[in-house]
Design a protein around this motif. Sequence first.
Motif, short mmCIF file in Angstrom:
data_model
loop_
_atom_site.label_atom_id
_atom_site.label_comp_id
_atom_site.label_asym_id
_atom_site.label_seq_id
_atom_site.Cartn_x
_atom_site.Cartn_y
_atom_site.Cartn_z
N LYS A 71 19.30 18.49 5.71
CA LYS A 71 19.23 18.75 4.27
C LYS A 71 17.84 18.46 3.72
N THR A 72 17.20 17.41 4.22
CA THR A 72 15.85 17.08 3.77
C THR A 72 14.86 18.16 4.20
N ILE A 73 15.01 18.65 5.44
CA ILE A 73 14.14 19.71 5.95
C ILE A 73 14.34 20.99 5.15
N ARG A 74 15.60 21.29 4.84
CA ARG A 74 15.91 22.50 4.06
C ARG A 74 15.31 22.40 2.66
N TYR A 75 15.39 21.20 2.06
CA TYR A 75 14.79 21.01 0.73
C TYR A 75 13.28 21.19 0.78
N GLU A 76 12.64 20.60 1.78
CA GLU A 76 11.19 20.73 1.94
C GLU A 76 10.80 22.20 2.15
N LEU A 77 11.60 22.91 2.96
CA LEU A 77 11.35 24.33 3.18
C LEU A 77 11.52 25.11 1.88
N GLY A 78 12.52 24.75 1.09
CA GLY A 78 12.76 25.42 -0.18
C GLY A 78 11.62 25.25 -1.16
N THR A 79 11.01 24.06 -1.18
CA THR A 79 9.88 23.85 -2.08
C THR A 79 8.67 24.66 -1.64
N ARG A 80 8.57 24.93 -0.33
CA ARG A 80 7.42 25.69 0.17
C ARG A 80 7.58 27.21 -0.02
N VAL A 81 8.81 27.72 0.05
CA VAL A 81 9.02 29.17 0.01
C VAL A 81 9.75 29.61 -1.26
N ARG A 82 9.74 28.78 -2.30
CA ARG A 82 10.52 29.13 -3.49
C ARG A 82 9.99 30.37 -4.20
N ASN A 83 8.73 30.72 -3.99
CA ASN A 83 8.19 31.91 -4.63
C ASN A 83 8.46 33.18 -3.81
#
Length: 111
Positions: A71-83
């Motif tokens: 979940k932490t990795i997914r959140y970090e990935l989400g902040t990087r690719v949110r655009n």
Amino acid sequence: MQETRQNRIARLLQKELAEIFQSQTRMMHGVMVSVTRVRISPDLSICTAYLSIFPSERAEEIIGNINKNNKTIRYELGTRVRNQLRIVPELRFFIDDSLDYIEHIDELLKS
């Protein structure tokens, strides 16, 4: 058309996951995690990542830690690719042991 988009998103996710693991493993000396291949489902909801872990003796332990912190990795990935992505796909991690397999075959051929 859909396959081209899948490949483009898979490359993006592979690059971002590699950067996340690189920053995470800096704290663990003597461990290297690289993302060898990423596959994404046609509906872009599931991302399957294959990881090559060095040293391979600690692979099970490290993949267990990665799955615990999914979940932490997914959140970090989400902040990087949110655009680039509207929905961050569900992450699944597997060990890519193809290098160990190749090494084993080389040893058998030498003997």
